[in-house]
Scaffold this active site. Sequence first.
Site, short mmCIF file in Angstrom:
data_model
loop_
_atom_site.label_atom_id
_atom_site.label_comp_id
_atom_site.label_asym_id
_atom_site.label_seq_id
_atom_site.Cartn_x
_atom_site.Cartn_y
_atom_site.Cartn_z
N PRO A 2 0.76 -1.23 0.00
CA PRO A 2 0.00 0.00 0.00
C PRO A 2 0.80 1.29 0.00
O PRO A 2 1.53 1.59 0.94
CB PRO A 2 -0.83 -0.09 1.27
CG PRO A 2 -0.32 -1.23 2.03
CD PRO A 2 0.76 -1.87 1.29
N GLU A 3 0.63 2.06 -1.03
CA GLU A 3 0.98 3.47 -1.03
C GLU A 3 -0.35 4.20 -1.23
O GLU A 3 -1.41 3.57 -1.17
CB GLU A 3 1.98 3.78 -2.14
CG GLU A 3 3.31 3.03 -1.95
CD GLU A 3 4.41 3.52 -2.88
OE1 GLU A 3 4.32 4.66 -3.36
OE2 GLU A 3 5.35 2.76 -3.14
N LYS A 52 -2.17 7.72 2.57
CA LYS A 52 -2.27 6.26 2.53
C LYS A 52 -3.38 5.74 3.43
O LYS A 52 -3.51 4.52 3.60
CB LYS A 52 -0.93 5.64 2.97
CG LYS A 52 0.27 6.09 2.15
CD LYS A 52 1.57 5.54 2.72
CE LYS A 52 2.76 6.08 1.95
NZ LYS A 52 4.05 5.68 2.56
N ARG A 250 15.28 3.26 2.72
CA ARG A 250 14.71 2.27 1.82
C ARG A 250 15.53 2.16 0.54
O ARG A 250 16.22 3.09 0.15
CB ARG A 250 13.27 2.64 1.46
CG ARG A 250 12.42 3.08 2.61
CD ARG A 250 11.05 2.47 2.57
NE ARG A 250 11.08 1.05 2.85
CZ ARG A 250 11.00 0.50 4.05
NH1 ARG A 250 10.91 1.27 5.11
NH2 ARG A 250 11.00 -0.79 4.21
#
Length: 276
Positions: A2-3, A52, A250
């Site tokens: 999920p973004e 989100k 990330r």
Amino acid sequence: MPEGLEAEIWREALDVVVGRRVADVSVDERVADPGVHAAVGERIESVRRRGKVVLLDTSGPVLALRFGMTGRLVVDGVAPIETLAYASAADRPEWDRLRIRTEPAAASGAVAIRLNDPRRLGRVEVDPDLGRLGPDVLDVSRRELADALRRRSAPVKAALMNQEVVSGLGNLCADEVLFASGIAPSRRADRLDPSDVSALHRAIRRRLPAMLDAGGSTAGVLDPVRRRDLPPCPRRGCGGRLEARRIGGRTTVWCPEHQPPEPSGAAVDAPPVADC
DNA sequence: CCAAATGTTTTCCC
DNA sequence: CGGGAAAACATTTG
């Protein structure tokens, strides 16, 4: 997965439950506020999204669904997004963190809303405070973007993923818009010049809706490429070699050729501004 | 067995 | 107090 794009897909899917009454709720209290039970008996008035976060407005409390990295939504027994890259492909009932049955129920008799999340990094909140979230990524103006980036010394990639700067961008979409706008992810957010911000804003406003139509944050040109053995830059005519490094905590993929680490000569070459 | 995974939150260090 | 970097969280997959 999920973004913000996935949250938008789920928000649309939830339109079918609007107008129904909440008949029964069950929660995994490790990640979901038991206060969700206050929604029982209430009518689902509308469904919204902010960044989100998916929001269920009931005639009682507002329920906020956050998906973490592996949470996904199943509506009336149907998963609008089936494949979870980087997560289990399975859908085990014991991974349900929230279940909402409605009256009426789906014709199939399936549970109306299931938040299924193996890693348990998602959350369910009641009457959430969204005050810290920045402008929504599908809606942000150039001005808002410029104002938010100007006060960050972090790498622009990290700033874009910070939900207080812009809400809805995650790792994949952040890489994608930087790639499209020719900006190196390592550059300081506050050192982008106006033409960079314009390019970034354009990428956000054009690429993201296209990716949404194509299925979400895994629909970018960079996505098929994010594994080991990086192929050449997929931008036509570029010929650069992709690079991968951790930025903002990330894995970040970019092309040093058309996303140069130093601001391109544009600013230097720009004609003097005639003002005063 | 090890590394990495679409996200927040906490902790530590300026 | 505030920003930023890194670790923590929890579980599965390659």
